[in-house]
Design an enzyme around this catalytic site. Sequence first.
Site, PDB file in Angstrom:
ATOM      1  N   ASN A   1       4.764  16.162 -23.899  1.00 18.85           N
ATOM      2  CA  ASN A   1       3.551  15.349 -23.979  1.00 18.85           C
ATOM      3  C   ASN A   1       2.951  15.288 -22.583  1.00 18.85           C
ATOM      4  OD1 ASN A   1       2.912  11.781 -24.449  1.00 18.85           O
ATOM      5  ND2 ASN A   1       1.512  13.489 -24.508  1.00 18.85           N
TER       6      ASN A   1
ATOM      7  N   CYS B   1       0.066  14.011 -27.513  1.00 18.89           N
ATOM      8  CA  CYS B   1       1.144  14.543 -28.330  1.00 18.89           C
ATOM      9  C   CYS B   1       2.183  13.442 -28.484  1.00 18.89           C
ATOM     10  CB  CYS B   1       1.850  15.725 -27.666  1.00 18.89           C
ATOM     11  SG  CYS B   1       0.881  17.237 -27.628  1.00 18.89           S
TER      12      CYS B   1
ATOM     13  N   TYR C   1      -6.435   2.540 -25.980  1.00 20.26           N
ATOM     14  CA  TYR C   1      -6.699   3.311 -27.183  1.00 20.26           C
ATOM     15  C   TYR C   1      -5.512   4.095 -27.707  1.00 20.26           C
ATOM     16  CZ  TYR C   1      -8.720   7.101 -29.960  1.00 20.26           C
ATOM     17  OH  TYR C   1      -8.981   7.996 -30.935  1.00 20.26           O
TER      18      TYR C   1
END
Length: 484
Positions: free
Chosen positions: A129, A23, A267
């Site tokens: 998050n 998030c 990533y």
Amino acid sequence: MPLRDGRLSHDIDPTDRPPQDACGVFGVWVPADQASRAEVSKLTYYGLYALQHRGQESAGIAVSDGSRIVVFKDMGLVAQVFDESVLNTLRGHIAVGHCRYSTTGSSTWENAQPTFRSSDAGGLALVHNGNLINTPELAERLEPGVLTATTDTEVLTALLATHGDGGALAAARQILPATRGAFSLAFMDEGTLYAARDPEGIRPLVLGSLEDRGWVVASETAGLDIVGARFVREIEPGELVAIDGDGVRSERFAEARPKGCLFEYVYLARPDTTIAGRSVQATRVEVGRRLAREHPVEADMVIPTPESGTPAAIGYAEASGIPYGQGLVKNSYVGRTFIQPSQTIRQLGIRLKLNPLREAIEGKRLVVVDDSIVRGNTQRAIVAMLRDAGATEVHVRISSPPVSWPCFYGIDFATRAELIAGNLSVEGIRDSIGADSLGFISLDELISASHIAKDNLCRACFDGVYPIPVERDARGKHLLEVTR
Ligand code: SF4
């Protein structure tokens, strides 16, 4: 399953989703007398735009004008949820915003954020998050029937809104020390913006300042850059910050036990983001150099899987002396409205999103660099596509170690049974994807390239060592849906 924007999510094959980002959170406070000039809802919109890669299922913004909090949220990308007329209705001088990928709870409107609660003490809006690992235990502190959504975030919001007689700050002092798992939070009552990060600091959260005496918190420094905020510092693990007319006040609710997510470097984070003082792009290029030294091969050209493999491919080419080139072109405009192929034309699969550059590839021995392998379907299709286009050899190099374990701290990998590295050896994976050779960066080299001490990183998806123990019954995205 919601469809994704191919450009933002690196998602190439819908049947082989890459790890889904957790998030993006954003918060802003400006002095009330500058609210109309600062337009906090628009700043938040831009901030979320920069963080869109972290979550593409829903987006929302809450704004306070000092006496009332208004929330607007919906399913979709930031640019689909908000337009000028909606943003013009969100007036005030404090805002929090969120773009979501669901980690606990389904992808539904009710579970979109910001979450909001009101009590006798006032309103509270929160964005989160990460993923909590003691949600059932926390939920037991609530009266039955209080929850309207099915997320760990909803539980936390309800607790912060209903505990502590002295408002949100008192509630946070009471609740945050009992909260376990990954949480980078921004929340607000009518007059104050708060930010907090779990004691392990698993997900990032940074503090920035605006020229006109305002403050911003964001998941990544790229969220500060887009609104012209200056990076001040990271919110520390175990720190609670309150921001209002009295400035920034900081306190600890727990000792720091840093365990930042190593996968952010591989990533998750944007390449133009800085973590712990080091550019993510620089780390990824360095990983490529080390990959070349660990897994050299004779070849004619190094190509990335666009765009996720690009920085590591640049590093691989640099260290190996093999020319860097483009061998695959990505169709960047395969978005949410894209009609997914039916089963009968699925063999077209990856060609809908990637196309080989035949002239560049034909007759060449290729090194293809990608950032990770989840199920292996994407790499299998790429290898076949490159051979079809005339490559004489295809050597696959991966800039992360094999992902063998699931993540319980906010990243939605496949289950262990679905992870190809959870079931096969490196040689078995090579055989399965049809490559001439396969090499993964070692965990030690990846850690070394991050410039962060091994003990200060979470590496659990690579080595199975979970820094925050997770009870078996606290696992699972639909946890609260099952228990209700
Ligand atoms: S398990 Fe992997 S993805 Fe999850 S927090 Fe740890 S390093 Fe990051």
